[in-house]
Structure formats: structure tokens, C-alpha cells
Design a protein around this motif. Structure first.
Motif, mmCIF file in Angstrom:
data_model
loop_
_atom_site.group_PDB
_atom_site.id
_atom_site.type_symbol
_atom_site.label_atom_id
_atom_site.label_comp_id
_atom_site.label_asym_id
_atom_site.label_seq_id
_atom_site.Cartn_x
_atom_site.Cartn_y
_atom_site.Cartn_z
ATOM 1 N N TYR A 160 0.797 -1.227 0.000
ATOM 2 C CA TYR A 160 0.000 0.000 0.000
ATOM 3 C C TYR A 160 0.830 1.278 0.000
ATOM 4 C CZ TYR A 160 -3.410 -3.518 1.247
ATOM 5 O OH TYR A 160 -4.184 -4.648 1.247
ATOM 6 N N TYR A 161 2.158 1.141 -0.218
ATOM 7 C CA TYR A 161 2.992 2.343 -0.247
ATOM 8 C C TYR A 161 4.166 2.111 -1.186
ATOM 9 C CZ TYR A 161 4.593 6.815 1.579
ATOM 10 O OH TYR A 161 4.937 8.130 1.692
ATOM 11 N N ASP A 162 4.449 3.067 -2.037
ATOM 12 C CA ASP A 162 5.501 2.931 -3.048
ATOM 13 C C ASP A 162 6.821 3.506 -2.517
ATOM 14 O OD1 ASP A 162 7.055 2.704 -5.284
ATOM 15 O OD2 ASP A 162 6.037 4.291 -6.408
ATOM 16 N N PHE A 163 7.772 2.611 -2.237
ATOM 17 C CA PHE A 163 9.072 3.044 -1.721
ATOM 18 C C PHE A 163 10.135 3.144 -2.819
ATOM 19 C CE2 PHE A 163 7.070 1.380 2.121
ATOM 20 C CZ PHE A 163 7.398 2.354 3.051
ATOM 21 N N SER A 164 9.751 2.940 -4.066
ATOM 22 C CA SER A 164 10.741 2.910 -5.145
ATOM 23 C C SER A 164 11.373 4.275 -5.406
ATOM 24 C CB SER A 164 10.082 2.393 -6.433
ATOM 25 O OG SER A 164 9.036 3.264 -6.852
ATOM 26 N N GLN A 165 10.681 5.351 -5.013
ATOM 27 C CA GLN A 165 11.186 6.690 -5.291
ATOM 28 C C GLN A 165 12.018 7.282 -4.153
ATOM 29 O OE1 GLN A 165 8.285 9.409 -7.169
ATOM 30 N NE2 GLN A 165 6.846 7.706 -7.203
ATOM 31 N N CYS A 166 12.290 6.506 -3.112
ATOM 32 C CA CYS A 166 13.076 7.038 -1.993
ATOM 33 C C CYS A 166 14.047 5.976 -1.475
ATOM 34 C CB CYS A 166 12.156 7.511 -0.875
ATOM 35 S SG CYS A 166 10.935 6.299 -0.348
ATOM 36 N N ASN A 167 15.295 6.351 -1.340
ATOM 37 C CA ASN A 167 16.306 5.460 -0.766
ATOM 38 C C ASN A 167 16.460 5.832 0.702
ATOM 39 O OD1 ASN A 167 18.580 3.993 -0.004
ATOM 40 N ND2 ASN A 167 19.491 4.153 -2.047
ATOM 41 N N LEU A 168 15.624 5.249 1.541
ATOM 42 C CA LEU A 168 15.576 5.635 2.942
ATOM 43 C C LEU A 168 16.912 5.431 3.648
ATOM 44 C CD1 LEU A 168 12.126 4.136 4.010
ATOM 45 C CD2 LEU A 168 12.665 6.530 3.602
ATOM 46 N N VAL A 169 17.505 4.255 3.497
ATOM 47 C CA VAL A 169 18.728 3.925 4.231
ATOM 48 C C VAL A 169 19.857 4.876 3.868
ATOM 49 C CG1 VAL A 169 20.498 2.177 4.616
ATOM 50 C CG2 VAL A 169 18.085 1.511 4.523
ATOM 51 N N GLN A 170 20.144 5.005 2.589
ATOM 52 C CA GLN A 170 21.270 5.833 2.155
ATOM 53 C C GLN A 170 21.052 7.314 2.498
ATOM 54 O OE1 GLN A 170 22.363 5.355 -1.942
ATOM 55 N NE2 GLN A 170 23.712 7.132 -1.956
ATOM 56 N N THR A 171 19.862 7.833 2.220
ATOM 57 C CA THR A 171 19.600 9.260 2.441
ATOM 58 C C THR A 171 19.659 9.630 3.915
ATOM 59 O OG1 THR A 171 18.153 9.293 0.494
ATOM 60 C CG2 THR A 171 17.996 11.150 2.007
ATOM 61 N N ILE A 172 18.991 8.835 4.753
ATOM 62 C CA ILE A 172 18.925 9.164 6.182
ATOM 63 C C ILE A 172 20.261 8.910 6.870
ATOM 64 C CG2 ILE A 172 17.761 8.674 8.360
ATOM 65 C CD1 ILE A 172 15.278 7.935 6.729
ATOM 66 N N SER A 173 20.923 7.792 6.542
ATOM 67 C CA SER A 173 22.208 7.493 7.183
ATOM 68 C C SER A 173 23.284 8.486 6.767
ATOM 69 C CB SER A 173 22.652 6.065 6.856
ATOM 70 O OG SER A 173 22.870 5.902 5.463
ATOM 71 N N SER A 174 23.236 8.958 5.540
ATOM 72 C CA SER A 174 24.206 9.952 5.083
ATOM 73 C C SER A 174 24.027 11.283 5.810
ATOM 74 C CB SER A 174 24.068 10.183 3.568
ATOM 75 O OG SER A 174 24.380 9.015 2.854
ATOM 76 N N TYR A 175 22.793 11.593 6.158
ATOM 77 C CA TYR A 175 22.526 12.861 6.838
ATOM 78 C C TYR A 175 22.932 12.799 8.311
ATOM 79 C CZ TYR A 175 20.107 17.129 8.250
ATOM 80 O OH TYR A 175 19.828 18.378 8.742
ATOM 81 N N PHE A 176 22.587 11.708 8.992
ATOM 82 C CA PHE A 176 22.849 11.625 10.435
ATOM 83 C C PHE A 176 24.125 10.861 10.780
ATOM 84 C CE2 PHE A 176 18.233 12.349 10.282
ATOM 85 C CZ PHE A 176 18.126 13.412 11.166
ATOM 86 N N HIS A 177 24.718 10.161 9.795
ATOM 87 C CA HIS A 177 25.967 9.420 9.989
ATOM 88 C C HIS A 177 25.831 8.346 11.072
ATOM 89 C CE1 HIS A 177 27.822 12.381 7.384
ATOM 90 N NE2 HIS A 177 27.359 13.339 8.158
ATOM 91 N N VAL A 178 24.717 7.637 11.056
ATOM 92 C CA VAL A 178 24.482 6.515 11.963
ATOM 93 C C VAL A 178 23.844 5.377 11.170
ATOM 94 C CG1 VAL A 178 24.205 7.984 14.008
ATOM 95 C CG2 VAL A 178 22.181 7.351 12.639
ATOM 96 N N PRO A 179 23.900 4.140 11.694
ATOM 97 C CA PRO A 179 23.240 3.027 11.006
ATOM 98 C C PRO A 179 21.731 3.230 10.934
ATOM 99 C CG PRO A 179 24.775 2.222 12.666
ATOM 100 C CD PRO A 179 24.642 3.693 12.881
ATOM 101 N N VAL A 180 21.151 2.938 9.777
ATOM 102 C CA VAL A 180 19.701 2.968 9.595
ATOM 103 C C VAL A 180 19.264 1.562 9.211
ATOM 104 C CG1 VAL A 180 17.777 3.881 8.244
ATOM 105 C CG2 VAL A 180 19.662 5.392 8.916
ATOM 106 N N MET A 181 18.378 0.983 10.008
ATOM 107 C CA MET A 181 17.937 -0.392 9.770
ATOM 108 C C MET A 181 16.448 -0.435 9.466
ATOM 109 S SD MET A 181 20.185 -2.273 12.690
ATOM 110 C CE MET A 181 20.033 -0.818 13.700
ATOM 111 N N LEU A 182 16.098 -1.171 8.425
ATOM 112 C CA LEU A 182 14.704 -1.371 8.042
ATOM 113 C C LEU A 182 14.237 -2.718 8.575
ATOM 114 C CD1 LEU A 182 14.846 -0.302 4.276
ATOM 115 C CD2 LEU A 182 14.512 1.162 6.278
ATOM 116 N N GLU A 183 12.990 -2.758 9.052
ATOM 117 C CA GLU A 183 12.439 -4.020 9.531
ATOM 118 C C GLU A 183 10.929 -4.002 9.351
ATOM 119 O OE1 GLU A 183 12.132 -7.229 9.866
ATOM 120 O OE2 GLU A 183 14.016 -7.226 11.022
ATOM 121 N N ASN A 184 10.367 -5.156 9.115
ATOM 122 C CA ASN A 184 8.922 -5.310 9.002
ATOM 123 C C ASN A 184 8.243 -4.885 10.304
ATOM 124 O OD1 ASN A 184 6.709 -7.556 9.865
ATOM 125 N ND2 ASN A 184 6.359 -6.823 7.784
ATOM 126 N N GLU A 185 7.124 -4.186 10.197
ATOM 127 C CA GLU A 185 6.465 -3.633 11.384
ATOM 128 C C GLU A 185 5.973 -4.722 12.344
ATOM 129 O OE1 GLU A 185 2.971 -3.795 12.016
ATOM 130 O OE2 GLU A 185 2.466 -4.875 10.170
#
Length: 380
Positions: A160-185
């Protein structure tokens, strides 16, 4: 016996000492030595290292009748902060806490279009993090809960949500310089719930009913996700042959009948309206209208099928239900048990969620803290 290099053994022992302090605090060096069977010299060296890295603090002395009073140790939860994010269909929730999950600051915004998602998350975190006091490590990690399938930190499917247009891990981790982990809710939800269970069951199943239907499963206290991360996709179990179409490509999937979205749509249709909110349903169910009672009967019917299949396939110690319906009306749990016992005596304990909508966020806190500390178990 662990066989390996001195560095490996030292690392394993350090984890054991830190885990023991976190679980048993306040605790003395002597008590740790006795509990783990390690020499006092080994414990002293490891504790000194933990003190030097600000992960452990000394806090007072233990009351004793004879001899020198042992100094007690605690985990220094204020050494850093951690962020957890739940990307829901309509709302993004962010929780910031210390390393023990305390002092939480919760913020929510409406879910933006996919192309602005990363930027909105950064904006939300940037506005929230300064509210926390400065710490030795600062922000140590970010976990993002995804309502879809996640494998190896990659989103492979989200209905129900299109994540193809956003690279969450790379964008957020590059900004805050910390590990970003994705996991099923649903996986995060079962982790969060397990931390707050007083008796720490070995095998725990958590049914998460929101925009979809997910299952988080702890097997021997370890998260079980399957080979490709889709082990808990119970919402896409087919229960009606040639039934309602589903975004996964199949027909008759459970979540097309049991999800909050599907039930509210059914309620709206039955009561001759175009749409309906959860709040409207709650009011009508309290007033015992025909449409609300009809919808709740369907909820209990399909949830009983779901629980019956989980019992027969996984046989967990406890099955938790995380749903707005059971949160608003806890008496539904007893009705559900009665309905299940008409078919077969279910051996698993059935209970409502303790953390409700916060379970995903607290599960995310656990994931980042465990990753930061390098621990082998879920501890807060």
C-alpha cells in the motif's frame, strides 16, 4: 566451552558482562563473577573497559553486615539516544528515547507522498532530537518500521505504499551518519512486546492488524523471518478461493477481510456510506448498530481462523493480538476464546497487546540498541 582467540573470548565475555548488568542491575562485580563463572580479575578488567566507554556507571554500595561494601554497577542508559520510526499508511510516528527506552519523545505527521518521504523523516528527526539532553554518544542509530516485506535491509514488497522513489537507508544514514535499519512492522511489534512481558516466553507470536495483517514470531527468543523475510506474511494467506483481489497478485488473502482498512470499508458499505473512520465505528459499536455488530462478527470470525492456523503451524506459548478493535474493546479477547473453543481447545495463551500502537516503535528502539551494543539478545 568457547574455543577461539583471546580477542574473541574477551568480546564474548564482555557481552555477557554487559547483558548481566543490564538484566540484573544494580549488581556488584562479585555477583557478576559468581553468576557467570568468570574470575574476579576478568570481571574487573571488563567492567573497567565498560566504565571507560561510558556504558556502565558505578552507583552506590551494597548493604552488607561484614567486610567491605561492594560497589554496585548500572547500565548508563543516558550515554546515547536512539530513534525509531513507524511509516504507516496515513501517519509517520517517530519515537526518541535513551538507550533503555526511557524518556520517550513521540512526534507524528501525516504520511507524505513517496518522493518527499526521506526529506520529511529527516525534518521530523532534526526537529525532535534536540529536545533530548546531550549525551556521550549522541544518536546511535535509527530503525524504520515498514508495512511490507524487508530482507537484508531492503524493501522487497509493500502493498500500500511505493518506496521505489526514496532510498531511505542511504539518504537518512548519510545525513545523520548513523546506522539505519529497516524491519517489518510486525517483527518490530513482537520484539517490542517481548521486552515488556514479565515472564519472557520462549515462543511468542504477535498478530499485527492495521492497514494489513502481519505476524511477528520469536522462536526460542530469536526473531524468525524465513529465508527472504516473508515468514510473517500471514495477511497473504489465502482463506477465500477466488475471493477479493489483493495487491500481492492473489485473490482471497486474509488481510482483504481482517485488516482494519478492509473492515472499515465493509462497515461503510453495510451502513450505506462512502467511507468510515475508526472513531465512527467505535461509536456505532458502542450503540450496538446492526452495521457495527455485523462488522465485528466478521472481525472475530476471520481472526479466529488466523489464530487457529497459527496454533496448528507454530504452536507458540502465547499469541498476542495488536488491533485497534481489541484495544478499544478488550472484552473481545474473551469472546474470541469462546469462539475458538467451539472448534478446538487452543493450547496457546491468547492476550491483547500491552504496548498497542507503540509496540512497533519500542521494537525499533530494541533493534538499534542491540546493534549498537553488539548484543545477542533483546534487552532493555
Amino acid at each position: 566451552m568457547v574455543i577461539g582467540s583471546k580477542e574473541l573470548i574477551r568480546d564474548i565475555n564482555s557481552k555477557l558482562v554487559l547483558e548481566t548488568i543490564m538484566k540484573e542491575e544494580p549488581i556488584s562485580r562479585a555477583a557478576i563473577s559468581k553468576q557467570l563463572g568468570l574470575t574476579k580479575a576478568t570481571i574487573s578488567a571488563i567492567v573497567q573497559q565498560l566504565l571507560n566507554t561510558s556504558l556502565v556507571i558505578e552507583t552506590g554500595s551494597e548493604d552488607t553486615v561484614l567486610g567491605r561494601k561492594p560497589i554496585l554497577l548500572r547500565f548508563c542508559s543516558q550515554a546515547g539516544i536512539v530513534a525509531s520510526i513507524d511509516i504507516g499508511l496515513n501517519t509517520i510516528s517517530v519515537l526518541i528515547t535513551d538507550l533503555s527506552g526511557e524518556g520517550g519523545i513521540l512526534k507524528q505527521i501525516k504520511t507524505p507522498p513517496p518522493e518527499y518521504l526521506s526529506e520529511k523523516i529527516i525534518e521530523l528527526l532534526t526537529a525532535t532530537i534536540p529536545s533530548f539532553p546531550a549525551s556521550f554518544y549522541g544518536l546511535i542509530g535509527i530503525t524504520v518500521g515498514i508495512h511490507g516485506i524487508v530482507s537484508k535491509n531492503h524493501i522487497s514488497f509493500s502493498p500500500y505504499y511505493d518506496f521505489s522513489q526514496c532510498n531511505l537507508v542511504q539518504t537518512i544514514s548519510s545525513y545523520f551518519h548513523v546506522p539505519v535499519m529497516l524491519e517489518n512492522e510486525a517483527n518490530l511489534s513482537v520484539i517490542g512486546e517481548s521486552i515488556f512481558l514479565s515472564d519472557q516466553k520462549t515462543n511468542l507470536a504477535n498478530i499485527s492488524i492495521h492497514s494489513g495483517v502481519g505476524l511477528g514470531f520469536l522462536l526460542n527468543r530469536q526473531l524468525y523471518t524465513g529465508t527472504h523475510g516473508s515468514a510473517g506474511e500471514f495477511g497473504h494467506m489465502i482463506i477465500e478461493l477466488n475471493g477479493r483481489t489483493c495487491p500481492c497478485g492473489n485473490r482471497g488473502c486474509l488481510e482483504q477481510y481482517l485488516s482494519e482498512r478492509a473492515l472499515l470499508s465493509e462497515f461503510a458499505s453495510y451502513s450505506a456510506r462512502s467511507t468510515a473512520t475508526l472513531e465512527e465505528f467505535i461509536i456505532e459499536y458502542q450503540n450496538k448498530t446492526a452495521a457495527a455488530l455485523h462488522t465485528m462478527e466478521h472481525f472475530l470470525y476471520y481472526l479466529s481462523i488466523c489464530i487457529n492456523n497459527i496454533q496448528n503451524s507454530l504452536d507458540p506459548d502465547i499469541i498476542l493480538i495488536n488491533s485497534s478493535f481489541t484495544t478499544q474493546f478488550p472484552e473481545l479477547i474473551e469472546q474470541l476464546k469462546e469462539q475458538l473453543n467451539y472448534r478446538k481447545n487452543i493450547s496457546s495463551t491468547i492476550a491483547g497487546s500491552r504496548l498497542q500502537e507503540r509496540s512497533i516503535l519500542f521494537g525499533g528502539i530494541c533493534v538499534s540498541v542491540r546493534n549498537f551494543l553488539g548484543l545477542d539478545h533483546w534487552i532493555l
